[in-house]
Design a protein around this motif. Structure first.
Motif, mmCIF file in Angstrom:
data_model
loop_
_atom_site.group_PDB
_atom_site.id
_atom_site.type_symbol
_atom_site.label_atom_id
_atom_site.label_comp_id
_atom_site.label_asym_id
_atom_site.label_seq_id
_atom_site.Cartn_x
_atom_site.Cartn_y
_atom_site.Cartn_z
ATOM 1 N N ALA A 65 0.829 -1.206 0.000
ATOM 2 C CA ALA A 65 0.000 0.000 0.000
ATOM 3 C C ALA A 65 0.864 1.256 0.000
ATOM 4 O O ALA A 65 0.575 2.234 -0.711
ATOM 5 C CB ALA A 65 -0.935 -0.008 1.207
ATOM 6 N N SER A 66 1.935 1.241 0.773
ATOM 7 C CA SER A 66 2.835 2.390 0.826
ATOM 8 C C SER A 66 3.522 2.614 -0.512
ATOM 9 O O SER A 66 3.709 3.762 -0.945
ATOM 10 C CB SER A 66 3.875 2.192 1.926
ATOM 11 O OG SER A 66 3.268 2.180 3.203
ATOM 12 N N ALA A 67 3.907 1.530 -1.177
ATOM 13 C CA ALA A 67 4.566 1.645 -2.481
ATOM 14 C C ALA A 67 3.604 2.230 -3.519
ATOM 15 O O ALA A 67 3.986 3.093 -4.314
ATOM 16 C CB ALA A 67 5.087 0.287 -2.933
ATOM 17 N N LEU A 68 2.364 1.765 -3.506
ATOM 18 C CA LEU A 68 1.367 2.315 -4.431
ATOM 19 C C LEU A 68 1.188 3.817 -4.191
ATOM 20 O O LEU A 68 1.124 4.612 -5.133
ATOM 21 C CB LEU A 68 0.034 1.594 -4.265
ATOM 22 C CG LEU A 68 -0.048 0.155 -4.772
ATOM 23 C CD1 LEU A 68 -1.337 -0.517 -4.288
ATOM 24 C CD2 LEU A 68 0.027 0.081 -6.285
ATOM 25 N N SER A 69 1.118 4.212 -2.932
ATOM 26 C CA SER A 69 0.947 5.623 -2.591
ATOM 27 C C SER A 69 2.185 6.434 -2.968
ATOM 28 O O SER A 69 2.071 7.529 -3.536
ATOM 29 C CB SER A 69 0.663 5.753 -1.093
ATOM 30 O OG SER A 69 0.586 7.104 -0.697
ATOM 31 N N ARG A 70 3.343 5.900 -2.672
ATOM 32 C CA ARG A 70 4.606 6.616 -2.930
ATOM 33 C C ARG A 70 4.784 6.908 -4.422
ATOM 34 O O ARG A 70 5.303 7.965 -4.798
ATOM 35 C CB ARG A 70 5.762 5.781 -2.394
ATOM 36 C CG ARG A 70 7.128 6.399 -2.545
ATOM 37 C CD ARG A 70 8.171 5.664 -1.727
ATOM 38 N NE ARG A 70 8.247 4.255 -2.016
ATOM 39 C CZ ARG A 70 7.816 3.282 -1.210
ATOM 40 N NH1 ARG A 70 7.237 3.584 -0.058
ATOM 41 N NH2 ARG A 70 7.948 2.012 -1.535
ATOM 42 N N HIS A 71 4.352 5.990 -5.259
ATOM 43 C CA HIS A 71 4.507 6.159 -6.707
ATOM 44 C C HIS A 71 3.282 6.794 -7.364
ATOM 45 O O HIS A 71 3.219 6.876 -8.587
ATOM 46 C CB HIS A 71 4.832 4.808 -7.347
ATOM 47 C CG HIS A 71 6.186 4.286 -6.965
ATOM 48 N ND1 HIS A 71 7.354 4.805 -7.459
ATOM 49 C CD2 HIS A 71 6.550 3.300 -6.101
ATOM 50 C CE1 HIS A 71 8.388 4.162 -6.938
ATOM 51 N NE2 HIS A 71 7.923 3.250 -6.111
#
Length: 246
Positions: A227-233
């Motif tokens: 979830a954090s990776a999706l948000s970060r990108h």
């Protein structure tokens, strides 16, 4: 976490983890403008896996899913990121999905097509990226329309327009981006499939490695890493897959 040397060898027989990255799916991977290296959600996950294994990592980036699948199947790479499909499963051990992505149809504004169930009819031609998840799905499911293939998912809309086809199929976000740049196009209002993006490794690497990779994927979903990776990108329209019931 201490890993057995057998497990490290199964994942990284050359001493480093070789990750195959599909740049044809812009939701999960891209080339960094700064240095030309692969970046994105799948790259972040691959780096996290290498860290947990205690090994270095190298990347091989491809413009199509088919090339990425072939590289892992032939063991020129140790892991890859793919949509789950029975055909690909012949040589690759898949995890459960970590991300769910929607497949959509795109047509011209003046097209008579308004619903998905109108697409699979005689006379309709559907442009797809060769070897993509939606190509494999539509090849199985389409009965009357004709499937036409172009070299990559990024080229689908350009080829659809150039060749005067009736429908383009692809990942929703890629089609939306193409439509935003090209007036006179619209998406049909419902998805025709949900693409289950998973990790995989060659089946020859054994059950212990396959189990470890499955548990790793469940952990990065559960911990919020995906979830954090999706948000970060800045990824919109993709969701973290639910926990595996297996």
């Amino acid at each position: 976490m201490t890993l057995s040397s057998t497990l490290q060898k199964a994942f990284a027989p050359t001493g480093v983890l070789r990750a195959s990255i599909n740049l044809g799916n812009p939701i999960l991977a891209h080339r960094n403008a700064s240095d030309g290296e692969p970046g994105g959600v799948s790259v972040d996950i691959a780096r996290e896996l290498a860290s947990r294994l205690g090994v270095g990592i190298t990347f091989s980036a491809f413009d199509t899913a088919a090339k990425s699948v072939e590289t892992v199947t032939n063991e020129a790479a140790d892991i890859g990121f793919f949509a789950i499909d029975p055909l690909r499963g012949a040589g690759i051990a898949f995890t459960a999905p970590y991300v769910l992505i929607e497949g959509y149809y795109l047509v011209r504004d003046d097209s008579p097509l308004t619903r998905n169930d109108e697409v699979d009819r005689e006379g309709n031609r559907i442009m797809v990226g060769k070897g993509s998840a939606y190509d494999l799905f539509l090849t199985r499911e389409t009965k009357r329309a004709q499937i036409v293939r172009t070299e990559s998912s990024q080229a689908v809309v350009e080829a659809f327009l150039r060749d005067g086809l009736e429908v383009a199929a692809g990942v929703k976000q890629q089609l939306e981006a193409d439509a935003a740049r090209t007036p006179g196009l619209r998406l049909l209002d419902q998805r025709f499939m949900v693409i289950q993006q998973a990790m995989g490794l060659p089946k020859s690497r054994g059950d212990e490695a396959a189990h470890f990779l499955r548990e790793f994927v469940e952990d990065v979903k559960r911990s919020g890493f995906v979830a954090s990776a999706l948000s970060r990108h800045g990824i919109k329209g993709a969701s973290v897959a639910p926990p595996s019931q297996a």
